[in-house]
Motif scaffolding. Sequence first.
Motif, PDB file in Angstrom:
ATOM      1  N   VAL A 344     -24.219 -34.947 -33.291  1.00 56.70           N
ATOM      2  CA  VAL A 344     -23.569 -34.889 -31.897  1.00 56.70           C
ATOM      3  C   VAL A 344     -21.963 -35.276 -32.053  1.00 56.70           C
ATOM      4  O   VAL A 344     -20.993 -34.558 -31.238  1.00 56.70           O
ATOM      5  CB  VAL A 344     -24.094 -35.906 -30.881  1.00 56.70           C
ATOM      6  N   ALA A 345     -21.803 -36.441 -32.937  1.00 55.15           N
ATOM      7  CA  ALA A 345     -20.121 -36.437 -32.981  1.00 55.15           C
ATOM      8  C   ALA A 345     -19.389 -35.297 -33.543  1.00 55.15           C
ATOM      9  O   ALA A 345     -18.214 -34.993 -32.989  1.00 55.15           O
ATOM     10  CB  ALA A 345     -20.218 -37.641 -33.864  1.00 55.15           C
ATOM     11  N   MET A 346     -20.038 -34.640 -34.598  1.00 56.15           N
ATOM     12  CA  MET A 346     -19.302 -33.550 -35.276  1.00 56.15           C
ATOM     13  C   MET A 346     -19.124 -32.362 -34.161  1.00 56.15           C
ATOM     14  O   MET A 346     -18.112 -31.763 -33.915  1.00 56.15           O
ATOM     15  CB  MET A 346     -20.214 -32.983 -36.167  1.00 56.15           C
ATOM     16  N   ASP A 347     -20.129 -32.277 -32.983  1.00 56.88           N
ATOM     17  CA  ASP A 347     -19.918 -31.264 -32.242  1.00 56.88           C
ATOM     18  C   ASP A 347     -19.076 -31.618 -30.880  1.00 56.88           C
ATOM     19  O   ASP A 347     -18.235 -30.790 -30.753  1.00 56.88           O
ATOM     20  CB  ASP A 347     -21.327 -31.028 -31.225  1.00 56.88           C
ATOM     21  N   LEU A 348     -19.020 -32.818 -30.886  1.00 54.47           N
ATOM     22  CA  LEU A 348     -17.914 -33.347 -29.893  1.00 54.47           C
ATOM     23  C   LEU A 348     -16.483 -33.193 -30.445  1.00 54.47           C
ATOM     24  O   LEU A 348     -15.561 -32.825 -29.824  1.00 54.47           O
ATOM     25  CB  LEU A 348     -18.044 -34.865 -29.591  1.00 54.47           C
ATOM     26  N   ARG A 349     -16.322 -33.412 -31.823  1.00 53.73           N
ATOM     27  CA  ARG A 349     -15.200 -33.299 -32.435  1.00 53.73           C
ATOM     28  C   ARG A 349     -14.725 -31.851 -32.514  1.00 53.73           C
ATOM     29  O   ARG A 349     -13.478 -31.666 -32.063  1.00 53.73           O
ATOM     30  CB  ARG A 349     -15.121 -33.633 -33.957  1.00 53.73           C
ATOM     31  N   LEU A 352     -13.529 -30.975 -29.039  1.00 54.80           N
ATOM     32  CA  LEU A 352     -12.207 -31.696 -28.624  1.00 54.80           C
ATOM     33  C   LEU A 352     -11.140 -30.925 -29.493  1.00 54.80           C
ATOM     34  O   LEU A 352      -9.880 -30.764 -29.145  1.00 54.80           O
ATOM     35  CB  LEU A 352     -12.319 -33.190 -29.276  1.00 54.80           C
ATOM     36  N   ALA A 353     -11.250 -30.482 -30.613  1.00 54.83           N
ATOM     37  CA  ALA A 353     -10.496 -29.598 -31.420  1.00 54.83           C
ATOM     38  C   ALA A 353      -9.994 -28.522 -30.768  1.00 54.83           C
ATOM     39  O   ALA A 353      -8.928 -27.903 -30.791  1.00 54.83           O
ATOM     40  CB  ALA A 353     -10.881 -29.188 -32.829  1.00 54.83           C
ATOM     41  N   ILE A 354     -10.705 -27.660 -30.020  1.00 53.45           N
ATOM     42  CA  ILE A 354     -10.695 -26.891 -29.500  1.00 53.45           C
ATOM     43  C   ILE A 354      -9.778 -26.865 -28.103  1.00 53.45           C
ATOM     44  O   ILE A 354      -8.723 -26.178 -27.801  1.00 53.45           O
ATOM     45  CB  ILE A 354     -11.828 -25.914 -28.768  1.00 53.45           C
TER      46      ILE A 354
END
Length: 364
Positions: A344-349, A352-354
């Motif tokens: 989930v943290a990777m999806d959020l990262r 956020l990058a977008i």
Amino acid sequence: MSTPRSAAIAGTRVKAWIAHPRLLLAAKTAIAVGLAWFLAHLVPGVADDYPYYAPLGALISVSPTLMTSVKRGAQTLAALAIGILLAGAIIIFWEPNVFSISLVVGVGVLIAGSRWLTAGGEYVAVAALFVLIIGGQDADDYSVGYLVQMAVGIAVGLGVNLLILPPLNTTSAVLRLAGFRSLLSDHLHDIGKALIETWPPVHEDWAGRSGTLTETADRVREAVTQADESRKLNPRARLHQRNLEKDYEDLADLETMTFHVRDLTQVLAAAIWESPFPAELPQDLREPLSDTIHAVADVLTLRNADEDLSEGVDAADDALRTLLERLDQQRDVDPSALSPTASVAMDLRRILAIMQGSSTTANA
């Protein structure tokens, strides 16, 4: 409910109904058909015997966008000409009978599948059939009258569509994009709230919303495409200029974010209800994870308000950093129990990058 308030609500509904694009399209179609019927009787020569085809041409050519009207009108006339030629070939080299009529219709359907006749291709077979069956002994006069009156109707339809408020759908696309961001933001906020409720959470609607997110993305892409199409050949586009390339970029970003939102939704749903696969979410990580999700959702809200994203992105980045630090501190926990949070943290990262990219583009 008070009478003034009821009247105000009723007035708002009436205005919305009057301004509906479908009502405008219906009104323009009605005007075009009536005008085509009037002008059809003024056409000289043999075409005067077939005035009923002019209203049909007008009906065909009035479309939601000018470019669609032009394409449909031109392709319909081309299909009619091809169908008439096919019928003429049967009359010259054969004779109309059950076999020849069936053959010409089959060939017409094949030609209709051409990529050059995407809008009016079905009229190849229709024109050939009408010439052979209705034209009969007067196939020459019928063909001329049919083609000329259809051309008159199509010209009238194009003229009406051009002169009477040619549709420009950019506002609809902007609203759809904003609604899409709001949906994603609300969805993330719902997840963030659920994570800090007593488990299993009371609010669980978000867990089954993946299909809605995908359907919304499809509808928004259709709206942006229609907006782009409505600008072509449209004189109103000069007065209402908008950078649709930026809208396409925003849409692509939202579609990518939707993929990651659906992914984290599935992972968290599995952690809560152990379906469709078993997963774990340590209690110590739920609050920082909730804070991060809320922070990312807030950035979407800021984007909808056309506000500066930098502070929101920084806040979300700080929340994500705190989450990752808490994740690193879980050294006594089985690594397999931490993988859902890491996913989930990777999806959020990535989301956020977008958003960081959007912030950079907006400030450029």
